[in-house]
Design an enzyme around this catalytic site. Structure first.
Site, PDB file in Angstrom:
ATOM      1  N   CYS A 101       0.809  -1.629  -0.367  1.00 17.64           N
ATOM      2  CA  CYS A 101      -0.124   0.154  -0.266  1.00 17.64           C
ATOM      3  C   CYS A 101       1.298   1.376   0.219  1.00 17.64           C
ATOM      4  CB  CYS A 101      -1.328   0.142   0.889  1.00 17.64           C
ATOM      5  SG  CYS A 101      -2.062  -0.629   1.333  1.00 17.64           S
ATOM      6  N   HIS A 117      -3.574   7.144   2.528  1.00 21.28           N
ATOM      7  CA  HIS A 117      -3.642   6.083   2.062  1.00 21.28           C
ATOM      8  C   HIS A 117      -5.305   5.271   2.595  1.00 21.28           C
ATOM      9  CE1 HIS A 117      -3.989   1.986   1.041  1.00 21.28           C
ATOM     10  NE2 HIS A 117      -3.702   0.643   1.978  1.00 21.28           N
ATOM     11  N   ASN A 139      -9.995   0.000  -0.070  1.00 21.42           N
ATOM     12  CA  ASN A 139      -8.763  -0.039  -0.403  1.00 21.42           C
ATOM     13  C   ASN A 139      -8.116  -0.814  -1.675  1.00 21.42           C
ATOM     14  OD1 ASN A 139      -5.509  -0.001   0.202  1.00 21.42           O
ATOM     15  ND2 ASN A 139      -5.800  -1.588   2.166  1.00 21.42           N
TER      16      ASN A 139
END
Length: 329
Positions: free
Chosen positions: A116, A256, A286
């Site tokens: 990520c 994020h 996500n």
């Protein structure tokens, strides 16, 4: 001579049409909308349903739209850094597959894997090629088809992830805009808590690895949450301190999009109010490497030249980091 900074001069994104809602997930695993929203902030996510399409197919429309916006051709691109945890295949690199699909005949490229945090690592890496004078146009892509590695019978992970792609163009800037500073970190001991064990040289694909579910994303939620909530928040605060920035100086925090509670903790640690934080996790979940560039894409019309942006991410590995940049247009 003015210092050359690597500035973002165009941004674009793409998400597939299919919307996987919490209500639909209720029919697949033992969960419910209220539980998912209260713990993650996610209401829906986008899924690339076509089994014949891969991560590069998410990138093609995103990149083509970016080139159109900037008024340049694919042949002007000199380097493609493709940040992804779900490459089309182990090799060739998805960057090279993308270059072929868009006709970027003059570009070389490679994939960057930092889960990520991938986009931040890619942005910082791409900036070096601009700052050194080596290249004038670097394409940094963050894209993942997470649905390809999610186990839709595991209620702990299947609620979290979606598919999507975001991309930016880096070009030289002598007005002081662009990438100002970055802090990037890794801790390999965290790999045991967030990983995909199958498919590499340690556990090559076999009947045994498939039967054992080793090709799915695995996460030990509590440990990962604890580590992420501290480290992502700390590194965002650290980069602000290092550059003498107060909450007043920062136009936007671009975090994020892993979990709304981690986003809130990061904003709080940086002293930033909700209205200065980009949040679209409720719509997309996500999307791993794509979350930060997808936020920039969605907020593009609200960004002003000279705006101070703090980008922060945390990912499997563990990887984490923060970037301070001044918006260039």
């Amino acid at each position: 001579m003015s210092k050359i900074h690597a500035a973002i001069t165009a941004v674009n994104g793409y998400v597939p049409d299919y919307i996987l809602t919490n209500k639909e997930l209720e029919t697949m695993v033992d969960t419910n909308d209220e539980w998912i929203v209260s713990r993650t902030g996610i209401s829906e996510r986008r899924i690339l349903k076509d089994p014949n399409k891969a991560t590069s197919d998410l990138a093609v429309p995103a990149v083509k739209g970016l080139l159109e916006k900037r008024g340049i051709s694919a042949e002007d691109i000199e380097l493609i850094i493709f940040c992804t945890s779900t490459p089309d295949m182990l090799f060739p690199a998805t960057a090279n597959i993308l270059a072929d699909k868009i006709g970027a005949k003059n570009a070389w490229g490679y994939d960057l894997q930092a889960a990520c945090s991938g986009f931040l690592f890619g942005l910082t890496t791409g900036a070096q090629f601009i700052e050194s004078g080596k290249h004038k146009k670097v394409l940094v892509v963050g894209g993942d088809k997470m649905s390809s590695v999610v186990n839709y019978t595991d209620r702990n992970t299947c609620i979290l992830f979606g598919d999507g792609c975001g991309c930016v163009l880096l070009e030289p800037d002598t007005e002081g805009n662009g990438l100002q500073d970055s802090i990037l970190r890794t801790d390999g001991s965290g790999g045991q808590y967030l990983n995909i064990k199958g498919g590499g040289s340690l556990h090559p694909a076999s009947h045994e690895t498939v039967d054992a579910g080793l090709h799915y994303a695995y996460q030990e939620g509590r440990t990962v949450f604890k580590f992420a909530v501290t480290n992502m928040a700390d590194v965002a605060a650290e980069i602000m301190d290092r550059n003498n920035l107060t909450a007043k100086d920062v136009a936007w925090l671009v975090p994020h999009q892993a979990n709304k509670r981690i986003i809130d903790a990061t904003a709080e640690r940086a002293g930033l109010p909700e209205e200065k934080v980009m949040v679209n996790i409720q719509k997309y979940g996500n999307t791993t490497s794509a979350t930060i560039p997808m936020c920039l894409w969605e907020w593009e019309s609200k960004l002003k030249k000279g705006d101070n942006l703090i980008l922060a991410a945390f990912g499997g590995g563990f990887t984490w980091g923060s970037v301070y940049l001044k918006w260039a247009y």
